[in-house]
Write a protein that holds these residues in place. Structure first.
Motif, PDB file in Angstrom:
ATOM      1  N   ASP A   1       0.870  -1.096  -0.079  1.00 40.36           N
ATOM      2  CA  ASP A   1      -0.016   0.025   0.089  1.00 40.36           C
ATOM      3  C   ASP A   1       0.728   1.245  -0.056  1.00 40.36           C
ATOM      4  OD1 ASP A   1      -2.494  -1.359  -0.105  1.00 40.36           O
ATOM      5  OD2 ASP A   1      -2.695  -1.607   2.162  1.00 40.36           O
ATOM      6  N   ASN A   2       2.073   1.131   0.502  1.00 39.58           N
ATOM      7  CA  ASN A   2       2.813   2.342   0.438  1.00 39.58           C
ATOM      8  C   ASN A   2       3.659   2.620  -0.800  1.00 39.58           C
ATOM      9  OD1 ASN A   2       4.891   0.379   0.340  1.00 39.58           O
ATOM     10  ND2 ASN A   2       5.762   0.846   2.742  1.00 39.58           N
ATOM     11  N   ASN A   3       3.589   1.893  -1.755  1.00 38.00           N
ATOM     12  CA  ASN A   3       4.120   1.968  -2.944  1.00 38.00           C
ATOM     13  C   ASN A   3       3.049   2.362  -4.158  1.00 38.00           C
ATOM     14  OD1 ASN A   3       3.398  -0.452  -3.374  1.00 38.00           O
ATOM     15  ND2 ASN A   3       5.447  -1.203  -4.280  1.00 38.00           N
ATOM     16  N   GLY A   4       2.130   3.453  -3.672  1.00 37.02           N
ATOM     17  CA  GLY A   4       0.937   3.641  -4.729  1.00 37.02           C
ATOM     18  C   GLY A   4       1.287   4.113  -6.027  1.00 37.02           C
ATOM     19  N   THR A   5       2.780   4.497  -6.039  1.00 38.34           N
ATOM     20  CA  THR A   5       2.989   5.070  -7.620  1.00 38.34           C
ATOM     21  C   THR A   5       3.181   3.789  -8.496  1.00 38.34           C
ATOM     22  OG1 THR A   5       5.374   5.059  -6.725  1.00 38.34           O
ATOM     23  CG2 THR A   5       4.304   6.976  -6.811  1.00 38.34           C
ATOM     24  N   CYS A   6       3.514   2.677  -7.863  1.00 35.56           N
ATOM     25  CA  CYS A   6       3.827   1.372  -8.554  1.00 35.56           C
ATOM     26  C   CYS A   6       2.264   1.043  -9.145  1.00 35.56           C
ATOM     27  CB  CYS A   6       4.385   0.164  -7.865  1.00 35.56           C
ATOM     28  SG  CYS A   6       5.865   0.620  -7.613  1.00 35.56           S
ATOM     29  N   TYR A   7       1.247   1.172  -8.131  1.00 34.74           N
ATOM     30  CA  TYR A   7      -0.141   0.804  -8.570  1.00 34.74           C
ATOM     31  C   TYR A   7      -0.636   1.623  -9.551  1.00 34.74           C
ATOM     32  CZ  TYR A   7      -1.393  -2.403  -4.983  1.00 34.74           C
ATOM     33  OH  TYR A   7      -1.288  -3.787  -4.200  1.00 34.74           O
ATOM     34  N   SER A   8      -0.254   2.902  -9.660  1.00 31.43           N
ATOM     35  CA  SER A   8      -0.602   3.919 -10.633  1.00 31.43           C
ATOM     36  C   SER A   8      -0.066   3.718 -12.080  1.00 31.43           C
ATOM     37  CB  SER A   8      -0.684   5.406 -10.182  1.00 31.43           C
ATOM     38  OG  SER A   8       0.902   5.656 -10.068  1.00 31.43           O
ATOM     39  N   SER A   9       1.089   3.344 -12.014  1.00 32.39           N
ATOM     40  CA  SER A   9       1.758   3.142 -13.409  1.00 32.39           C
ATOM     41  C   SER A   9       1.447   1.539 -13.969  1.00 32.39           C
ATOM     42  CB  SER A   9       3.417   2.971 -13.137  1.00 32.39           C
ATOM     43  OG  SER A   9       3.839   1.722 -12.234  1.00 32.39           O
ATOM     44  N   ASP A  10       0.980   0.645 -13.001  1.00 27.35           N
ATOM     45  CA  ASP A  10       0.344  -0.587 -13.525  1.00 27.35           C
ATOM     46  C   ASP A  10      -1.017  -0.274 -14.196  1.00 27.35           C
ATOM     47  OD1 ASP A  10       2.230  -2.616 -12.359  1.00 27.35           O
ATOM     48  OD2 ASP A  10       1.274  -2.236 -10.309  1.00 27.35           O
ATOM     49  N   LYS A  11      -1.453   0.760 -13.880  1.00 30.96           N
ATOM     50  CA  LYS A  11      -2.687   0.949 -14.626  1.00 30.96           C
ATOM     51  C   LYS A  11      -2.470   1.290 -16.177  1.00 30.96           C
ATOM     52  CE  LYS A  11      -6.321   2.491 -11.188  1.00 30.96           C
ATOM     53  NZ  LYS A  11      -7.434   3.280 -11.027  1.00 30.96           N
ATOM     54  N   GLU A  12      -1.447   1.777 -16.434  1.00 29.39           N
ATOM     55  CA  GLU A  12      -1.026   1.900 -18.016  1.00 29.39           C
ATOM     56  C   GLU A  12      -0.122   0.777 -18.217  1.00 29.39           C
ATOM     57  OE1 GLU A  12       2.068   4.553 -20.550  1.00 29.39           O
ATOM     58  OE2 GLU A  12       1.974   5.205 -18.636  1.00 29.39           O
ATOM     59  N   ARG A  13       0.902   0.232 -17.820  1.00 26.42           N
ATOM     60  CA  ARG A  13       1.671  -0.704 -17.957  1.00 26.42           C
ATOM     61  C   ARG A  13       1.279  -2.148 -18.372  1.00 26.42           C
ATOM     62  NH1 ARG A  13       6.530   0.750 -19.088  1.00 26.42           N
ATOM     63  NH2 ARG A  13       6.581  -1.124 -20.487  1.00 26.42           N
ATOM     64  N   TYR A  14       0.260  -2.501 -17.382  1.00 25.13           N
ATOM     65  CA  TYR A  14      -0.654  -3.624 -17.333  1.00 25.13           C
ATOM     66  C   TYR A  14      -1.714  -3.707 -18.041  1.00 25.13           C
ATOM     67  CZ  TYR A  14      -2.109  -8.378 -15.413  1.00 25.13           C
ATOM     68  OH  TYR A  14      -2.273  -9.555 -15.509  1.00 25.13           O
TER      69      TYR A  14
END
Length: 353
Positions: free
Chosen positions: A164-177
């Motif tokens: 949960d503390n690496n939200g930037t990874c989650y946001s980039s996943d919305k584009e890259r996954y």
């Protein structure tokens, strides 16, 4: 090794993989992925980069890609007691009613009420299926897809670790996954072979003289659930919705008529084409498929397969073994491991010719 026709045990599709080879992040540039070329007749292997793919294409080749779009189907929730839940919505059954896989530390019960996304709405657990999924009923009239777009997370495979503390990874996943050509919403997992294509790669392929077409298969439980039966022939695939437009069918027949190649980008595109091919006399442009491809299998439409490196003991690994031969695939996987290839969804890929 024993002949492919005798490889019916789940243990035949096992291999060891060091955890450090499981790709946790996408590369900065999609097309920089490594590309292993496997010649299935000889077993010969070459090592390239994905941006060099046009060197293995010929004018007149027909690439078929899956244009499904991943929905952010992962939701957080709570029980009445306050205990946390995680829900993966897998299939919309009717208005406000969905199938879902639910992760909980305690046993859930039919009739139980749960609360979703910081108590935005509630849902009732109706019944649990044999596959482990729950049928759940949301508050009537609430636009669930709007909720997913607002608060849902991309349903990354469990081997890709996020906190949960690496939200930037989650946001980039919305584009890259998501593939750059994703169009039709409905998948709960990405067609990962397509993740390597950039818009510029697609344009270069067209300029080279190869043609591109799109089918749809909404990747669901059928694709990503592991095989659990010791005899793989007893495994039952979940049905997944597909679309194969008439013009794609016509183009395949034209391509083969001119002795050019049909190239399936990914196992999902391959399964669509082979599902259609099985009903060649009365082809269906849309429907549901639970086609499970394992050795030995005669491929009717697909001449070349572009695919990622797959988990052991899965229908995906069985499919590529059917296409290239189990010995060739396991040997290629060992070589890829030794050369440090990146495996699974965000990993590198192979082209089987």
């Amino acid at each position: 090794m024993k002949p492919d026709s005798m490889c019916t045990k789940l243990s035949d599709y096992e291999y060891d993989l060091p955890k450090e080879l499981i790709a946790q992040q996408p590369l900065e540039n999609r097309e920089d992925a490594r590309l292993l070329i496997l010649y299935r007749n000889s077993g010969k292997i070459e090592h390239r980069r994905f941006y060099e793919i046009t060197e293995y294409l010929c004018p007149g080749d027909f690439l078929v890609l899956n244009n499904t779009k991943v929905i952010p189907a992962l939701l957080s929730g709570k029980r009445v007691s306050g205990a946390s839940l995680e829900l993966l919505l897998t299939e919309e059954r009717k208005e406000s009613q969905w199938k879902a896989l639910i992760r909980s530390n305690a046993k859930l019960k039919a009739g139980e009420e749960i609360y979703i996304a910081d108590n935005i709405l509630s849902a009732k657990l109706l019944k649990k299926g044999e596959d482990g999924s729950w049928l759940i009923q949301f508050d009537n009239g609430y636009p669930i897809k709007d909720l997913l777009l607002r608060t849902g997370k991309m349903p990354l495979p469990p081997y890709i670790k996020r906190t949960d503390n690496n939200g930037t990874c989650y946001s980039s996943d919305k584009e890259r996954y998501q593939t750059v050509f994703a169009q039709k919403e409905g998948a709960i997992a990405a067609p990962t072979a397509g993740l390597h294509f950039s818009h510029s790669t697609l344009e270069r392929i067209k300029k080279y003289g190869a043609e591109i077409g799109f089918v749809t298969l909404h990747v669901g439980m059928g694709t990503f659930l592991p095989i659990k039966t010791d005899d793989i022939r007893k495994h039952q695939m979940h049905k997944e919705y597909y679309e194969c437009p008439r013009e794609i069918m016509d183009k395949i027949k034209e391509t083969k008529g001119h002795r050019h190649r049909v190239i399936a980008v990914g196992s999902t595109s391959c399964r669509v084409l082979e599902s259609v091919a099985m009903h060649n006399e009365t082809p269906q442009t849309s429907g549901w498929t639970n086609l499970f491809i394992y050795p030995p299998y005669h491929f009717r439409y697909v001449d070349v397969l572009l695919t990622n490196f797959h988990l052991p003991r899965t229908t995906l690994l069985a499919l590529v073994c059917a296409f290239a031969g189990r010995e060739n695939i396991l040997n290629a996987y060992e070589i890829a491991k030794n050369k440090g290839y990146r495996f699974f969804s965000y990993g590198d890929c192979m082209m089987i010719m």
